[in-house]
Design a protein around this motif. Structure first.
Motif, PDB file in Angstrom:
ATOM      1  N   GLY A 175     -16.740 -10.118  -2.957  1.00 23.28           N
ATOM      2  CA  GLY A 175     -15.933 -10.982  -3.746  1.00 23.28           C
ATOM      3  C   GLY A 175     -14.351 -10.920  -3.425  1.00 23.28           C
ATOM      4  N   PHE A 176     -13.613 -10.533  -4.357  1.00 25.41           N
ATOM      5  CA  PHE A 176     -12.390 -10.557  -4.099  1.00 25.41           C
ATOM      6  C   PHE A 176     -11.608  -9.014  -4.565  1.00 25.41           C
ATOM      7  CE2 PHE A 176     -10.991 -14.857  -2.926  1.00 25.41           C
ATOM      8  CZ  PHE A 176     -11.956 -15.659  -3.481  1.00 25.41           C
ATOM      9  N   PRO A 221      -4.489   4.522   3.020  1.00 28.49           N
ATOM     10  CA  PRO A 221      -3.623   3.704   2.363  1.00 28.49           C
ATOM     11  C   PRO A 221      -4.246   3.543   1.120  1.00 28.49           C
ATOM     12  CG  PRO A 221      -3.731   2.665   4.668  1.00 28.49           C
ATOM     13  CD  PRO A 221      -4.822   3.791   4.387  1.00 28.49           C
ATOM     14  N   LYS A 253     -10.499  -5.257  -3.689  1.00 28.41           N
ATOM     15  CA  LYS A 253      -9.457  -4.646  -2.734  1.00 28.41           C
ATOM     16  C   LYS A 253     -10.230  -4.061  -1.716  1.00 28.41           C
ATOM     17  CE  LYS A 253      -8.644  -0.906  -6.093  1.00 28.41           C
ATOM     18  NZ  LYS A 253      -8.952  -1.579  -7.288  1.00 28.41           N
ATOM     19  N   GLN A 258      -5.945  -8.592   7.244  1.00 23.91           N
ATOM     20  CA  GLN A 258      -4.684  -8.248   6.979  1.00 23.91           C
ATOM     21  C   GLN A 258      -3.858  -7.591   7.884  1.00 23.91           C
ATOM     22  OE1 GLN A 258      -4.621  -5.617   3.598  1.00 23.91           O
ATOM     23  NE2 GLN A 258      -6.384  -6.717   2.649  1.00 23.91           N
ATOM     24  N   TYR A 273       0.649  -1.157   0.007  1.00 26.48           N
ATOM     25  CA  TYR A 273       0.051   0.085   0.194  1.00 26.48           C
ATOM     26  C   TYR A 273       0.996   1.215   0.118  1.00 26.48           C
ATOM     27  CZ  TYR A 273      -4.175  -2.843   1.517  1.00 26.48           C
ATOM     28  OH  TYR A 273      -5.159  -3.640   1.699  1.00 26.48           O
ATOM     29  N   LYS A 280     -14.950  -3.501   1.776  1.00 20.15           N
ATOM     30  CA  LYS A 280     -14.272  -4.535   0.821  1.00 20.15           C
ATOM     31  C   LYS A 280     -15.588  -5.304   0.206  1.00 20.15           C
ATOM     32  CE  LYS A 280     -11.092  -8.241   0.460  1.00 20.15           C
ATOM     33  NZ  LYS A 280     -12.073  -9.012  -0.533  1.00 20.15           N
ATOM     34  N   TYR A 335     -17.982  -6.085   3.342  1.00 14.59           N
ATOM     35  CA  TYR A 335     -17.668  -6.222   4.628  1.00 14.59           C
ATOM     36  C   TYR A 335     -16.845  -4.836   5.120  1.00 14.59           C
ATOM     37  CZ  TYR A 335     -17.224 -11.055   3.077  1.00 14.59           C
ATOM     38  OH  TYR A 335     -17.575 -12.561   2.718  1.00 14.59           O
ATOM     39  N   SER A 354      -3.711  -2.948 -10.451  1.00 16.95           N
ATOM     40  CA  SER A 354      -4.352  -1.866 -11.247  1.00 16.95           C
ATOM     41  C   SER A 354      -3.890  -0.515 -11.041  1.00 16.95           C
ATOM     42  CB  SER A 354      -5.878  -2.151 -11.433  1.00 16.95           C
ATOM     43  OG  SER A 354      -6.319  -2.254  -9.948  1.00 16.95           O
ATOM     44  N   GLN A 355      -3.535  -0.268  -9.732  1.00 17.70           N
ATOM     45  CA  GLN A 355      -3.181   0.939  -9.192  1.00 17.70           C
ATOM     46  C   GLN A 355      -1.622   1.267  -9.167  1.00 17.70           C
ATOM     47  OE1 GLN A 355      -6.620   3.202  -6.984  1.00 17.70           O
ATOM     48  NE2 GLN A 355      -6.278   1.278  -5.778  1.00 17.70           N
ATOM     49  N   PHE A 367      -9.829   2.115   1.782  1.00 17.23           N
ATOM     50  CA  PHE A 367      -9.741   2.954   2.931  1.00 17.23           C
ATOM     51  C   PHE A 367     -10.312   4.450   3.011  1.00 17.23           C
ATOM     52  CE2 PHE A 367      -7.328   0.299   5.958  1.00 17.23           C
ATOM     53  CZ  PHE A 367      -6.515  -0.672   4.945  1.00 17.23           C
ATOM     54  N   TYR A 394      -9.762  -0.008  11.241  1.00 12.93           N
ATOM     55  CA  TYR A 394      -8.330  -0.107  11.655  1.00 12.93           C
ATOM     56  C   TYR A 394      -7.844   1.211  12.629  1.00 12.93           C
ATOM     57  CZ  TYR A 394      -7.496  -3.905   8.513  1.00 12.93           C
ATOM     58  OH  TYR A 394      -7.586  -5.080   7.826  1.00 12.93           O
ATOM     59  N   ASP A 405      -3.819  -8.222  -8.439  1.00 11.20           N
ATOM     60  CA  ASP A 405      -4.317  -7.257  -8.680  1.00 11.20           C
ATOM     61  C   ASP A 405      -3.241  -5.888  -8.514  1.00 11.20           C
ATOM     62  OD1 ASP A 405      -6.955  -4.793  -7.511  1.00 11.20           O
ATOM     63  OD2 ASP A 405      -5.651  -4.592  -8.851  1.00 11.20           O
ATOM     64  N   SER A 465     -11.188 -14.101   1.054  1.00  8.12           N
ATOM     65  CA  SER A 465     -11.684 -12.863   0.755  1.00  8.12           C
ATOM     66  C   SER A 465     -11.773 -11.721   1.782  1.00  8.12           C
ATOM     67  CB  SER A 465     -12.975 -12.797  -0.021  1.00  8.12           C
ATOM     68  OG  SER A 465     -13.913 -13.222   0.735  1.00  8.12           O
ATOM     69  N   LEU A 516      -4.159   0.619  -2.210  1.00  7.40           N
ATOM     70  CA  LEU A 516      -3.492  -0.629  -2.442  1.00  7.40           C
ATOM     71  C   LEU A 516      -2.810  -0.553  -4.052  1.00  7.40           C
ATOM     72  CD1 LEU A 516      -3.124  -3.809  -2.312  1.00  7.40           C
ATOM     73  CD2 LEU A 516      -5.056  -4.055  -3.690  1.00  7.40           C
TER      74      LEU A 516
END
Lengths: 114, 113
Positions: free
Chosen positions: B97-98, A43, B100, A103, A35, B94, B32, A58-59, B103, B36, A56, A99, A45
């Motif tokens: 699914g999958f 943050p 990212k 983290q 990140y 999030k 979800y 993509s960024q 934040f 943090y 991934d 999923s 990703l």
């Protein structure tokens, strides 16, 4: 249990120089994330690995940023050449596969580009 | 794509007072939700999460958050804060699914004596 390790903790470079960051995830964690956290922002990703494959990116600014996780364990993020706007904290995180699994974040590397 | 809004960049509060840190999200699918916490010079630590089931989730240090689907909110609350709660708090979303983890921009909680 050891946490996510990152080095260096701080780095100061001049623009157009190159820099590399290292991350060692928690043992057994298949998924690794990098990140970028710019001051005053959350943050963002840059890239996600599942074992040694990219899930991934993509960024990720691929013209200057690259990352690898060759053996599916530790990882390196590189910037070449650096720009002023790359000044940020670079966070590495890891998780077990899935999923919604938590983290776990490392302490980060604070990069200053002059 | 999902997004998160934390309208308050900084919340000052006195010790032992209650606090609420606001979080609103936007998503077209089921999500979800996470809070943090980031203490100075440390990485982010998961405070609590909503995955399914009871809409009220609690952390071990007295924080709680309630998932409100109709208002698309996941506000964080604590009835009595301590000096040690001074930190930056990030809300994240999030989809199921999958995709990212996305934040918010964070809220700095400043607890003074």
């Amino acid at each position: 249990e050891a946490g996510v390790a990152q080095s260096p903790r701080y780095k100061i470079i001049e623009k157009r120089q190159s820099v590399a960051f290292w991350c060692n995830p928690i043992s057994g964690h298949a998924t690794l994330y990098w990140y970028q956290q710019i001051l005053g922002q959350g943050p963002k990703l840059l890239i996600q690995f599942q074992n040694n494959g990219v899930v991934d990116d993509s960024q990720l600014p691929k013209d200057r940023f690259s990352a690898e996780r060759l053996k599916g364990v530790d990882s390196t993020l590189k910037i070449q050449p650096a720009k002023l706007e790359d000044s940020a904290v670079y966070l590495c995180a890891s998780s077990i596969a899935g999923s919604y699994n938590e983290q776990f974040f490392g302490p980060g590397t604070r990069l200053t580009v002059l | 794509a999902q997004s998160v809004t934390q309208l308050d960049s900084q919340v000052p509060v006195f010790e032992e007072a209650p606090v609420e840190l606001r979080c609103n999200y936007s998503s077209s699918v089921s999500v979800y939700l996470f809070w943090y916490v980031q203490y100075p010079n440390q990485g982010l630590q998961l405070l609590l999460k909503y995955l399914s089931g009871s809409t009220l989730v609690e952390s071990i240090n007295g924080f709680e958050a309630e998932f409100n689907k109709s208002q698309t909110s996941f506000h964080l609350r604590k009835p009595s804060v301590h000096i040690s709660d001074t930190a930056e708090y990030f809300c994240a979303v999030k989809n199921t699914g999958f995709q990212k983890l996305v934040f918010g921009t964070g809220t700095r909680l400043l607890v003074s004596p």
